[in-house]
Design a protein around this motif. Structure first.
Motif, PDB file in Angstrom:
ATOM      1  N   ARG A  29      17.502 -14.473   1.797  1.00 34.10           N
ATOM      2  CA  ARG A  29      16.239 -13.306   0.626  1.00 34.10           C
ATOM      3  C   ARG A  29      16.210 -12.616   1.538  1.00 34.10           C
ATOM      4  NH1 ARG A  29      12.256 -15.525  -4.310  1.00 34.10           N
ATOM      5  NH2 ARG A  29      11.236 -13.691  -4.521  1.00 34.10           N
ATOM      6  N   GLY A  30      16.643 -12.420   2.759  1.00 36.79           N
ATOM      7  CA  GLY A  30      16.210 -11.003   3.522  1.00 36.79           C
ATOM      8  C   GLY A  30      14.110 -10.986   3.801  1.00 36.79           C
ATOM      9  N   TYR A  31      14.165 -12.349   4.739  1.00 40.76           N
ATOM     10  CA  TYR A  31      12.872 -12.874   5.522  1.00 40.76           C
ATOM     11  C   TYR A  31      13.245 -12.671   6.363  1.00 40.76           C
ATOM     12  CZ  TYR A  31       9.424 -13.209   1.549  1.00 40.76           C
ATOM     13  OH  TYR A  31       8.261 -13.894   0.771  1.00 40.76           O
ATOM     14  N   THR A  32      12.322 -11.737   7.798  1.00 39.09           N
ATOM     15  CA  THR A  32      12.512 -11.962   8.732  1.00 39.09           C
ATOM     16  C   THR A  32      12.097 -12.994   9.709  1.00 39.09           C
ATOM     17  OG1 THR A  32      10.888 -10.323   9.326  1.00 39.09           O
ATOM     18  CG2 THR A  32      12.676  -9.462   8.594  1.00 39.09           C
ATOM     19  N   ALA A  33      12.891 -13.499  11.335  1.00 39.32           N
ATOM     20  CA  ALA A  33      11.797 -14.405  11.527  1.00 39.32           C
ATOM     21  C   ALA A  33      10.708 -14.215  11.852  1.00 39.32           C
ATOM     22  CB  ALA A  33      13.016 -14.738  12.972  1.00 39.32           C
ATOM     23  N   ASP A  34      10.249 -12.682  12.043  1.00 40.16           N
ATOM     24  CA  ASP A  34       9.446 -12.412  12.616  1.00 40.16           C
ATOM     25  C   ASP A  34       7.906 -12.595  11.616  1.00 40.16           C
ATOM     26  OD1 ASP A  34       9.262 -11.541  15.418  1.00 40.16           O
ATOM     27  OD2 ASP A  34       9.456  -9.657  15.295  1.00 40.16           O
ATOM     28  N   SER A  35       8.634 -12.196  10.455  1.00 40.64           N
ATOM     29  CA  SER A  35       7.394 -12.485   8.721  1.00 40.64           C
ATOM     30  C   SER A  35       7.295 -13.471   9.188  1.00 40.64           C
ATOM     31  CB  SER A  35       7.811 -11.622   7.516  1.00 40.64           C
ATOM     32  OG  SER A  35       8.936 -11.996   7.208  1.00 40.64           O
ATOM     33  N   ILE A  36       8.347 -14.697   9.224  1.00 40.48           N
ATOM     34  CA  ILE A  36       7.625 -16.199   9.284  1.00 40.48           C
ATOM     35  C   ILE A  36       6.532 -16.760   9.650  1.00 40.48           C
ATOM     36  CG2 ILE A  36       8.540 -18.654   9.104  1.00 40.48           C
ATOM     37  CD1 ILE A  36      10.904 -17.160   7.541  1.00 40.48           C
ATOM     38  N   LYS A  37       6.757 -15.844  11.312  1.00 42.63           N
ATOM     39  CA  LYS A  37       5.782 -16.522  12.369  1.00 42.63           C
ATOM     40  C   LYS A  37       4.425 -16.090  12.681  1.00 42.63           C
ATOM     41  CE  LYS A  37       9.159 -15.375  15.870  1.00 42.63           C
ATOM     42  NZ  LYS A  37       9.738 -15.485  17.364  1.00 42.63           N
ATOM     43  N   ASN A  38       4.844 -15.069  11.489  1.00 42.39           N
ATOM     44  CA  ASN A  38       3.587 -13.831  11.652  1.00 42.39           C
ATOM     45  C   ASN A  38       2.477 -14.650  10.827  1.00 42.39           C
ATOM     46  OD1 ASN A  38       3.712 -12.047  13.106  1.00 42.39           O
ATOM     47  ND2 ASN A  38       4.439 -11.218  12.122  1.00 42.39           N
ATOM     48  N   PHE A  39       3.454 -14.967   9.488  1.00 39.49           N
ATOM     49  CA  PHE A  39       2.762 -16.369   8.341  1.00 39.49           C
ATOM     50  C   PHE A  39       2.513 -17.171   8.702  1.00 39.49           C
ATOM     51  CE2 PHE A  39       3.593 -19.741   5.185  1.00 39.49           C
ATOM     52  CZ  PHE A  39       2.237 -19.050   4.290  1.00 39.49           C
TER      53      PHE A  39
END
Length: 558
Positions: free
Chosen positions: A301-311
């Motif tokens: 969908r376009g999520y980045t690895a960093d966005s998931i880790k930050n979440f």
């Protein structure tokens, strides 16, 4: 207590306290133990980030151990997907382990338990065993096979192992306490008979160990210092420790199980069984459908690895379960992509705009900044001509003073280009606008430094040149469920809350620079949202998935 110590979460406090009393730093070892019966989801991401994050914090090894004890549901496809997802998140495991690596050791220990009178073969049905377990307020009753002789138990267990017993004919149970207040301690099943092909051991084994017997002993074999599980495993801790007592050597490290709260995400489900139903019933296209909460789906969908880790870092770890609104996850990907994604112009719902005083046949290439949040992103060239496409919703024939887009008699700026003024419209027989005619100020070119270019107008529109426009397929994904907690309604099935508008597929028109993008490259469609190139793209047709709109469109519905 130092400020650093105060900022630790309760899991880190446990480790720090152990380092002060029972452990040295060289003792520390963590693990992530998924069962390969499905794809990892956003709930697993929190556990991955916790365990691998602890490994980085303490410079300690983290094992990836596959809990592959149920051949009926496990596949190599899931093993490969899990490894791919963890690597994509940016983590590296110390040792790749499998519970099946320990089948012989687990079997040998089970034989020792039989010899010590602490395990027996039960030949009852699973239904009979469940009835004899009792209830939380009434003790269980002993199996009629509980006092079989050691010799008979050993022979039956051997037959189970060698495939001489039918599936479901016997189980091996630990002999603990049928009156325990913890029902898990009431002679739990250790082994069941399954004549199924295992993705690693083939048909070598006809018996397979249960989770509670396997997990703690695997931690012990690997010398895992801290085994972190979600809260539903808190009642299992007593059994975890009892099984360890049976094999523990004081010369070795003894693993410690501790629990943290699961973080549930709104407008989705994370049960693998329910996710499998979505796939099997064709509601989604697969485990990596961009509407799925799987890591593979979020990546597509376009999520980045960093966005998931930050979440994961932002929600932390706690001792009580709660429901995290999916908008918080969406905030993290917007925040990350705002820094990283180039800006481009794409029109989703076009209407033709004709600049009547612009020279016919002329095309000029305007300079456009790729990302104003990143000075190193540079610039690109965008074609501009007499006939353009703009969004239908960016024009009204007449509007009030609060409407800052294009209308007749009013000026707006075309992004990176000129100031234009609405003059007239052309309509079809049904009264639909097919063309908007306008004039432009040739001295108002963005960045030209002229007095006209410095003129302030309140509206700015994105556009594409009609002649050079690149047709692209755009998949507008939205939340898969309309209800924040679709699987908590006893009177309804979770599928009753499927969002009928979770996917809309349209043909949009993009500036030609997009044809150079590769699969998984992410961009911001200016004024519209963040999008990613899907793997279904070909040389003749680009496909984009919407990651998130620029703003939370659900907030106004709450």
């Amino acid at each position: 207590m130092t400020q650093e110590k105060e900022s630790l979460n309760f899991i880190e406090h446990i480790i720090e306290d152990d380092l002060q009393s029972t452990h040295s730093k060289s003792d520390l070892c963590f693990r992530f133990p998924p069962e390969p019966n499905g794809y990892l989801h956003i709930g697993h991401a929190s556990s991955i980030c916790l365990n691998f994050g602890l490994g980085l914090r303490y410079n300690a090894p983290v094992n990836l151990r596959f809990d592959d004890t149920n051949p009926a549901k496990e596949e190599q496809e899931f093993v490969d997907a899990i490894k791919r997802d963890i690597e994509w998140l940016g983590y590296t495991w110390a040792t790749e382990c499998y519970a099946s690596d320990y089948f012989q050791q687990l079997y040998d220990w089970a034989v020792d338990l039989i010899k010590n009178g602490k395990a027996y073969v039960d030949s009852q049905s699973s239904e009979a065993i469940a009835l004899q377990k009792g209830t939380p307020t009434t003790p269980g009753t002993a199996s009629p096979y509980r006092n079989r002789s050691i010799e008979e138990n050993l022979e039956l267990f051997r037959k189970m192992k060698d495939g001489e017993a039918a599936e479901g004919e016997h189980v091996l149970r630990a002999k603990i306490d049928m009156s325990s207040s913890n029902m898990l301690m009431r002679d739990p099943v250790m082994y069941r008979t399954l004549h199924k092909h295992h993705h690693r051991t083939g048909t070598d084994w006809k018996i397979f160990p249960m989770y509670d017997w396997t997990h703690g002993e695997s931690d012990y074999i690997e010398q895992v210092s801290h085994s972190f599980c979600t809260l539903e495993f808190l009642p299992h801790r007593e059994l975890y420790d009892w099984f360890l007592d049976q094999v523990y050597d004081p010369e070795k490290l003894r693993p410690k199980q501790r629990e943290f709260a699961r973080r549930n995400l709104s407008h989705t489900v994370v049960s693998k069984r329910k996710l499998a139903r979505l796939v099997e019933e064709g509601i989604v296209s697969g485990w990596d459908d961009p509407r799925m909460p799987t890591i593979s789906g979020l990546r597509r969908r376009g999520y980045t690895a960093d966005s998931i880790k930050n979440f994961a870092e932002s929600i932390g770890v706690g001792k009580r379960e709660n429901l995290i609104d999916v908008s918080h996850l969406e905030f993290n990907v917007r925040d990350d992509l705002n820094k990283k994604a180039d800006r481009v112009m794409v029109v989703l719902d076009p209407v033709k705009l004709i600049i009547t005083n612009y020279p016919e046949g002329q095309t000029e290439w305007l300079e456009a900044e790729n990302n104003q949040e990143d000075d190193s992103a540079g610039f690109r060239k965008v074609p501009f001509s007499r006939e353009l496409l703009i969004e239908k919703e960016d024009f009204k024939e007449s509007a009030n003073k609060k409407y800052f887009r294009l209308t007749l008699g009013k000026e707006v700026r075309l992004k990176n280009a000129y100031i234009i003024k609405g003059e007239s419209v052309v309509k079809d027989a049904e009264g639909n606008i097919t063309e908007i005619h306008c004039t432009y100020d040739p001295d108002s070119k963005s960045g030209s430094g002229t007095e006209a270019s410095m003129r302030r107008v309140k509206g700015t529109l994105h556009w594409v040149s009609a002649e050079q426009a690149l047709p692209v397929e755009v998949r507008l994904y939205d939340r898969l469920f309309t209800d924040p907690s679709p699987d908590t309604h006893k009177e309804k099935d979770f599928l009753d809350f499927i969002n009928p508008n979770s996917l809309e597929v349209i043909t949009a028109y993009a500036e030609p620079s997009l044809k150079e993008l590769k699969v998984e490259e992410k961009v911001q469609f200016q004024r519209l949202g963040y999008f990613v190139v899907d793997r279904d793209s070909t040389k003749s047709k680009m496909v984009f998935n919407r990651t998130v709109p620029l703003r939370d469109s659900w907030a106004k519905l709450a």
